[in-house]
Design a protein around this motif. Structure first.
Motif, mmCIF file in Angstrom:
data_model
loop_
_atom_site.group_PDB
_atom_site.id
_atom_site.type_symbol
_atom_site.label_atom_id
_atom_site.label_comp_id
_atom_site.label_asym_id
_atom_site.label_seq_id
_atom_site.Cartn_x
_atom_site.Cartn_y
_atom_site.Cartn_z
ATOM 1 N N VAL A 95 0.383 -1.415 0.153
ATOM 2 C CA VAL A 95 0.189 -0.101 0.297
ATOM 3 C C VAL A 95 1.117 1.327 0.132
ATOM 4 O O VAL A 95 1.858 1.529 0.702
ATOM 5 C CB VAL A 95 -0.921 -0.002 1.473
ATOM 6 N N ALA A 97 0.574 5.630 0.302
ATOM 7 C CA ALA A 97 -0.964 6.754 0.599
ATOM 8 C C ALA A 97 0.250 7.969 -0.018
ATOM 9 O O ALA A 97 1.013 8.430 0.268
ATOM 10 C CB ALA A 97 -0.141 6.312 2.398
ATOM 11 N N GLN B 6 0.329 3.552 10.846
ATOM 12 C CA GLN B 6 1.244 4.564 11.120
ATOM 13 C C GLN B 6 0.619 5.591 11.062
ATOM 14 O O GLN B 6 -0.895 6.111 10.173
ATOM 15 C CB GLN B 6 2.489 4.297 11.010
ATOM 16 N N TYR B 40 3.910 9.207 14.967
ATOM 17 C CA TYR B 40 4.253 9.591 14.603
ATOM 18 C C TYR B 40 4.226 11.301 14.606
ATOM 19 O O TYR B 40 3.015 12.164 13.976
ATOM 20 C CB TYR B 40 4.768 9.427 13.293
ATOM 21 N N LEU B 112 11.856 5.255 17.639
ATOM 22 C CA LEU B 112 11.171 5.139 15.939
ATOM 23 C C LEU B 112 11.515 3.823 15.343
ATOM 24 O O LEU B 112 11.236 3.295 14.766
ATOM 25 C CB LEU B 112 12.681 5.771 14.935
ATOM 26 N N GLY B 113 12.025 3.056 16.572
ATOM 27 C CA GLY B 113 12.639 1.174 15.852
ATOM 28 C C GLY B 113 11.312 0.360 16.009
ATOM 29 O O GLY B 113 11.175 -0.573 15.040
ATOM 30 N N GLN B 114 9.813 0.837 16.580
ATOM 31 C CA GLN B 114 9.118 0.027 16.233
ATOM 32 C C GLN B 114 8.445 0.719 15.662
ATOM 33 O O GLN B 114 7.441 -0.997 15.155
ATOM 34 C CB GLN B 114 8.034 1.360 17.998
ATOM 35 N N LEU B 115 8.388 1.890 14.899
ATOM 36 C CA LEU B 115 7.756 1.912 13.454
ATOM 37 C C LEU B 115 8.571 1.040 12.866
ATOM 38 O O LEU B 115 7.996 -0.464 11.695
ATOM 39 C CB LEU B 115 7.894 2.887 13.185
ATOM 40 N N ILE B 116 9.308 0.675 12.709
ATOM 41 C CA ILE B 116 10.685 0.090 11.703
ATOM 42 C C ILE B 116 9.998 -1.808 12.222
ATOM 43 O O ILE B 116 9.724 -2.447 11.079
ATOM 44 C CB ILE B 116 11.773 0.347 12.063
ATOM 45 N N GLU B 117 10.014 -1.896 13.186
ATOM 46 C CA GLU B 117 10.160 -3.592 13.345
ATOM 47 C C GLU B 117 8.427 -3.785 13.316
ATOM 48 O O GLU B 117 8.074 -4.429 12.696
ATOM 49 C CB GLU B 117 9.663 -3.791 14.758
ATOM 50 N N GLY B 119 7.270 -2.692 10.210
ATOM 51 C CA GLY B 119 7.511 -1.919 8.766
ATOM 52 C C GLY B 119 7.478 -4.480 8.417
ATOM 53 O O GLY B 119 7.442 -5.412 7.758
ATOM 54 N N ILE B 120 8.719 -4.501 9.611
ATOM 55 C CA ILE B 120 9.625 -5.493 9.010
ATOM 56 C C ILE B 120 8.275 -7.013 9.506
ATOM 57 O O ILE B 120 7.784 -8.038 9.032
ATOM 58 C CB ILE B 120 10.637 -6.160 10.000
ATOM 59 N N GLN B 121 8.121 -7.186 10.444
ATOM 60 C CA GLN B 121 7.241 -8.193 11.657
ATOM 61 C C GLN B 121 5.535 -7.872 10.498
ATOM 62 O O GLN B 121 5.328 -9.110 10.774
ATOM 63 C CB GLN B 121 6.181 -7.630 12.807
ATOM 64 N N CYS B 122 4.443 -7.206 9.772
ATOM 65 C CA CYS B 122 3.416 -6.999 9.327
ATOM 66 C C CYS B 122 3.326 -7.413 8.103
ATOM 67 O O CYS B 122 4.225 -7.034 7.007
ATOM 68 C CB CYS B 122 2.468 -5.390 9.667
ATOM 69 N N LEU B 125 1.692 -2.396 5.899
ATOM 70 C CA LEU B 125 1.873 -1.308 7.001
ATOM 71 C C LEU B 125 1.170 -0.447 5.609
ATOM 72 O O LEU B 125 1.183 -0.155 5.020
ATOM 73 C CB LEU B 125 3.205 -1.093 6.425
ATOM 74 N N VAL B 126 0.615 0.388 6.684
ATOM 75 C CA VAL B 126 -0.883 0.801 5.350
ATOM 76 C C VAL B 126 -0.279 2.924 7.062
ATOM 77 O O VAL B 126 -0.750 2.975 8.285
ATOM 78 C CB VAL B 126 -2.298 1.216 6.725
ATOM 79 N N VAL B 127 -0.515 3.355 5.383
ATOM 80 C CA VAL B 127 0.010 4.779 6.540
ATOM 81 C C VAL B 127 -1.395 5.959 6.268
ATOM 82 O O VAL B 127 -1.851 6.074 5.161
ATOM 83 C CB VAL B 127 1.520 5.851 6.051
ATOM 84 N N MET C 1 15.750 -4.388 21.734
ATOM 85 C CA MET C 1 14.357 -4.837 21.136
ATOM 86 C C MET C 1 14.553 -4.962 19.310
ATOM 87 O O MET C 1 14.686 -6.697 19.185
ATOM 88 C CB MET C 1 13.676 -3.671 21.284
ATOM 89 N N MET C 5 15.252 -8.856 17.450
ATOM 90 C CA MET C 5 14.957 -9.461 16.797
ATOM 91 C C MET C 5 15.714 -10.085 15.474
ATOM 92 O O MET C 5 14.992 -10.116 14.623
ATOM 93 C CB MET C 5 13.731 -8.188 16.352
ATOM 94 N N LYS C 13 13.638 -7.030 4.755
ATOM 95 C CA LYS C 13 12.613 -6.455 3.687
ATOM 96 C C LYS C 13 12.695 -5.424 3.110
ATOM 97 O O LYS C 13 13.848 -5.236 3.283
ATOM 98 C CB LYS C 13 11.484 -6.051 4.552
ATOM 99 N N PHE C 15 12.534 -1.925 2.175
ATOM 100 C CA PHE C 15 11.649 -0.756 3.221
ATOM 101 C C PHE C 15 12.061 0.881 1.127
ATOM 102 O O PHE C 15 13.455 0.941 1.587
ATOM 103 C CB PHE C 15 12.124 -0.419 3.693
ATOM 104 N N ILE C 38 17.375 6.294 11.920
ATOM 105 C CA ILE C 38 16.869 4.979 13.579
ATOM 106 C C ILE C 38 16.954 3.550 12.523
ATOM 107 O O ILE C 38 17.788 2.425 12.934
ATOM 108 C CB ILE C 38 15.873 5.504 13.665
ATOM 109 N N PHE C 42 18.200 -1.370 11.666
ATOM 110 C CA PHE C 42 17.992 -2.284 11.464
ATOM 111 C C PHE C 42 18.128 -4.058 10.215
ATOM 112 O O PHE C 42 17.897 -4.560 10.175
ATOM 113 C CB PHE C 42 16.012 -2.809 10.951
ATOM 114 N N VAL C 125 7.962 -2.762 1.991
ATOM 115 C CA VAL C 125 7.211 -2.214 3.054
ATOM 116 C C VAL C 125 7.322 -0.662 2.539
ATOM 117 O O VAL C 125 8.688 -0.158 1.760
ATOM 118 C CB VAL C 125 7.537 -2.380 4.039
#
Lengths: 99, 130, 129
Positions: A95, A97, B6, B40, B112-117, B119-122, B125-127, C1, C5, C13, C15, C38, C42, C125
């Motif tokens: 997707v 956006a 996001q 964000y 911000l690592g939580q956003l990248i994570e 992206g990796i895990q899902c 990702l829809v913004v 974290m 991971m 992936k 990006f 950041i 990864f 992504v």
């Protein structure tokens, strides 16, 4: 691939840029102020109709209704609710956006 | 499907948070997994419990908190964006010597690592933004 | 974290960061650059695309002293050290704005819309700001 557009084409070039970068066979979902592009009789109606020859164009019905535009939708545009939006995300591998 | 969300805009000013909420709710009701909602830019303003919208309007912040409680959602506010805009949890309050915190229930502040994570895990990702 | 991971998954992936907004007038450019920096930790397969006014993020000669803002322009030149090496700019967006690659602070690859469209379809992504 699914592309979402949330800007009125009269205010920003978001729709134009999206259409430049959306390949044939992709799906474009108009949401928020982007739904004004889904209406008949505008400067952009022909642009949308041309896009519909090679791409699937959808619009979020709740956003059309909220703006009083749901009676003016170009024929052939697929109307979806939020559940339908989720389905489109599921059906497409990625997707983008266009904000 | 496993989804990451996001959100780049604050409540009320722009429809992004509303759309994201209704999308997230619809996805949950269809049985999809929401891995994380990441707030964000001005989106961090969705996480202050001090908002007091008029009674006849939707309470965007409370609505997110309620959805988080019902579905055990991970609502993450970006720490760098939050510091700029004054969104504070008890840890941040202590760390920066502030006189109060304002984070709403169900939200947490992280990097911000939580956003990248996400992206990796899902799967997707829809913004949502402006 | 992040370390944990990467150890368990080791997933890489593709990006893509899509930048379409001008800097200075809003914070999107600065904060999206922070995501890229950041994100570099990864070790994903990353590229950045500059479309529309996003091109203005990487023009030479930005001097923010008089507007009293932080000048983050030099940070784009540091991206290489973070292994963010694939930067693409839109040919159409550059031409519309009377810019050439000589006007930019970083080495980029110029692509037309159809090439960028192809590239976009290859991603896992896409983060847009």
């Amino acid at each position: 691939m699914l592309h979402t557009v949330n800007k009125s084409p009269f205010e920003r070039n978001t729709l134009e840029t999206c259409l430049q970068h959306a390949k044939d066979g992709s799906t474009i979902l108009l949401i928020e102020d982007g739904v004004y592009a889904a209406t008949e009789g505008t400067r952009f109606s022909d642009t949308i109709k041309k896009a519909m020859e090679t791409k699937t164009v959808c619009a979020l019905l709740p956003d059309l209704k909220a703006r009083g535009m749901h009676e003016k939708v170009i024929e052939g545009i697929k109307l979806v609710d939020y559940a339908g939006f989720v389905d489109l995300v599921e059906q497409n591998e990625r997707v983008q956006a266009w904000l | 499907m496993k989804l990451g969300i996001q959100i780049n805009e604050g409540p009320y000013q722009h429809q992004a948070s509303d759309t994201a909420y209704l999308f997230t709710k619809a996805a949950l009701e269809k049985g999809h997994e929401i891995f994380r909602v990441f707030f964000y830019h001005d989106g961090v303003n969705n996480g202050t419990r001090l908002t007091t919208p008029p009674q006849d309007d939707r309470n965007i912040v409370a609505r997110w908190s309620e959805l988080a409680e019902k579905y055990n959602l991970d609502l993450v506010i970006c720490v760098a964006a939050a510091q700029r805009r004054g969104i504070v949890d008890p840890d941040e309050k202590k760390r920066h010597g502030k006189d109060a915190d304002n984070i709403a229930p169900g939200f947490r502040i992280s990097g911000l690592g939580q956003l990248i994570e996400a992206g990796i895990q899902c799967d997707r990702l829809v913004v949502f933004g402006d | 974290m992040s370390e944990e991971m990467m150890e368990e998954g080791g997933v890489v992936k593709k990006f893509m960061y899509v930048n379409r907004k001008a800097p200075i007038g809003s914070i999107y450019a600065l904060e999206s650059l922070e995501v890229v920096l950041i994100g570099a930790a990864f070790e994903q397969d990353v590229c950045m695309v500059f479309l529309d006014d996003g091109i203005y993020q990487i023009v030479k000669g930005m001097d923010t002293n008089d507007v009293e803002m932080k000048n983050f322009s030099p940070t784009y030149r540091a991206l290489e050290m973070y292994d963010v090496e694939r930067l693409y700019v839109s040919k159409e967006a550059m031409e519309e704005r009377g810019l050439t690659t000589d006007d930019l602070v970083v080495d980029v690859e110029v692509m037309d819309a159809s090439q960028i469209a192809d590239l976009m379809e290859e991603q896992d992504v896409i983060l847009s700001f």
